[in-house]
Design a protein around this motif. Structure first.
Motif, PDB file in Angstrom:
ATOM      1  N   VAL A  48       0.716  -1.481   0.350  1.00 38.75           N
ATOM      2  CA  VAL A  48      -0.168  -0.241  -0.372  1.00 38.75           C
ATOM      3  C   VAL A  48       1.494   0.818   0.147  1.00 38.75           C
ATOM      4  N   LYS A  51       2.242   3.399   3.084  1.00 38.23           N
ATOM      5  CA  LYS A  51       1.846   2.283   4.936  1.00 38.23           C
ATOM      6  C   LYS A  51       4.053   2.366   5.101  1.00 38.23           C
ATOM      7  N   TYR A  52       4.079   1.733   6.258  1.00 38.50           N
ATOM      8  CA  TYR A  52       5.370   2.117   6.606  1.00 38.50           C
ATOM      9  C   TYR A  52       5.810   0.337   7.005  1.00 38.50           C
ATOM     10  N   PRO A  55       5.729   0.824  12.356  1.00 41.43           N
ATOM     11  CA  PRO A  55       4.736   2.041  12.655  1.00 41.43           C
ATOM     12  C   PRO A  55       6.283   3.137  12.946  1.00 41.43           C
ATOM     13  N   ILE A  76      10.287   5.837   5.309  1.00 42.04           N
ATOM     14  CA  ILE A  76       9.782   4.355   4.678  1.00 42.04           C
ATOM     15  C   ILE A  76      10.637   3.470   5.003  1.00 42.04           C
ATOM     16  N   ASP A 187      -1.547  -1.544  13.765  1.00 36.72           N
ATOM     17  CA  ASP A 187      -1.355  -0.674  13.656  1.00 36.72           C
ATOM     18  C   ASP A 187      -1.639  -0.170  12.110  1.00 36.72           C
ATOM     19  N   PRO A 188      -2.532   1.075  12.468  1.00 39.84           N
ATOM     20  CA  PRO A 188      -3.290   1.232  10.744  1.00 39.84           C
ATOM     21  C   PRO A 188      -2.300   1.972   9.650  1.00 39.84           C
ATOM     22  N   GLU A 189      -0.792   2.325   9.911  1.00 41.12           N
ATOM     23  CA  GLU A 189       0.327   3.054   9.489  1.00 41.12           C
ATOM     24  C   GLU A 189       1.068   1.882   8.294  1.00 41.12           C
ATOM     25  N   LEU A 190       0.635   0.211   9.349  1.00 39.65           N
ATOM     26  CA  LEU A 190       1.680  -0.722   8.658  1.00 39.65           C
ATOM     27  C   LEU A 190       0.560  -0.746   7.450  1.00 39.65           C
ATOM     28  N   GLN A 191       2.038  -1.920   6.739  1.00 36.82           N
ATOM     29  CA  GLN A 191       1.837  -2.298   5.199  1.00 36.82           C
ATOM     30  C   GLN A 191       1.218  -3.960   6.013  1.00 36.82           C
ATOM     31  N   SER A 195       1.814  -6.632   8.857  1.00 37.11           N
ATOM     32  CA  SER A 195       0.320  -7.239  10.412  1.00 37.11           C
ATOM     33  C   SER A 195       0.298  -8.251   9.621  1.00 37.11           C
TER      34      SER A 195
END
Length: 309
Positions: A48, A51-52, A55, A76, A187-191, A195
């Protein structure tokens, strides 16, 4: 010691029976909730944008002037390299655990439930090593290799992984990663791929941690002074090793920094990174204190390495 006190100390057979009960329960859990990362992770799914791979809040440079000067793309990329480094460290320690368990099983009853669970755990760890390696490959990074002295240490550690020390070293190698992954896996910032890797690892690793903690606690009544001294001291030696591994200068070099050793020093002095270290060690530190396995030496070593306040 009175007769009552003698009778209150569990025998080896009683401890083994209790451990077998725990092992049978964990074996049932393993049969009903285990994963095959080859098929349970969509390795072909595209990443995505934006995204990181870790995080930012748990990364070693987050909150520093170095971080503030980085572009979003550089941040990133730093997360990608830091993730590959952490997963490489995870592979080494799971390899170490499997070798120690294999050595210990040479003298164990092959028909015992504890033996069967140890073998199941080793199977889990083999899949985890495959999963971490596949994740590193899929993200287009390269695994981080051990230096010669680190490989030598890793070969020697299984020699002292006996009795209580076996389970304490196991917990050090598992709980630091588990605590970090529990904090960030949703975490929503995670690929999404990263995850999913962490979700699988946390699920299966919880059984391993439970088995190791039970092994520590069951031995408390029968621990010798030497067993206690060894187990409460040897884990302190891991503190500076983890400090170095988690701020490996090579990952800063791969992320594009011309002065990786200086960047590593910035990371090691970073208060935000220290907070992350303390959080990852907090549960294990409390357990070791409860089990009487945190002595002056080990406590000092973890404090110097930034994992305790």
């Amino acid at each position: 010691m009175t007769t009552t006190e003698v009778e209150s100390v569990p025998t080896g057979a009683q401890i083994q029976a209790a451990r077998d009960g725990v092992a049978r329960r964990l074996l049932k859990g393993s049969s009903s909730r285990s994963y095959d990362p080859v098929v349970d992770i969509d390795w072909a799914a595209p990443f995505v944008p934006g995204k990181y791979f870790l995080p930012p809040r748990v990364m070693s440079l987050y909150g520093t002037q170095v971080w503030d000067a980085m572009t979003p793309e550089q941040r990133i990329e730093m997360s990608r390299q830091e993730m590959a480094n952490i997963m490489s460290v995870g592979i080494w320690f799971e390899n170490l655990l499997n070798r120690a368990l294999l050595i210990s099983l040479m003298k164990e009853d092959p028909a015992a439930a504890t033996t069967h669970y140890s073998l199941t755990e080793m199977g889990d760890e083999c899949r985890h090593m495959t999963m971490f390696g596949r994740a590193i490959e899929t993200t287009g990074t390269r695994a981080y290799a051990l230096r010669r002295w680190q490989r030598t240490v890793m070969h020697l550690i299984p020699v002292v992984m006996r009795g209580t020390a076996l389970w304490v070293i196991t917990l050090v190698g598992e709980e630091l990663f588990d605590a970090l992954q529990r904090e960030i896996k949703d975490d929503p910032e995670l690929q999404p791929m990263v995850s999913r890797v962490m979700q699988i690892h946390v699920t299966e690793e919880s059984r391993h941690i439970g088995f190791a903690r039970d092994g520590v606690m069951r031995r408390i009544p029968i621990r010798s002074r030497f067993d206690t001294l060894l187990a409460s001291s040897v884990h302190g030696l891991a503190a500076p090793i983890f400090r170095h591994l988690f701020t490996n200068p090579e990952m800063y070099r791969r992320a594009g920094f011309d002065n990786p050793k200086e960047i590593a020093r910035v990371a090691r002095a970073n208060p935000n990174f220290h907070d992350s270290q303390v959080t990852s060690f907090a549960s294990l530190a409390a357990f070791l204190e409860q089990a009487g396995l945190m002595n002056r030496f080990s406590r000092t070593m973890w404090k110097r390495a930034g994992f305790l306040r």
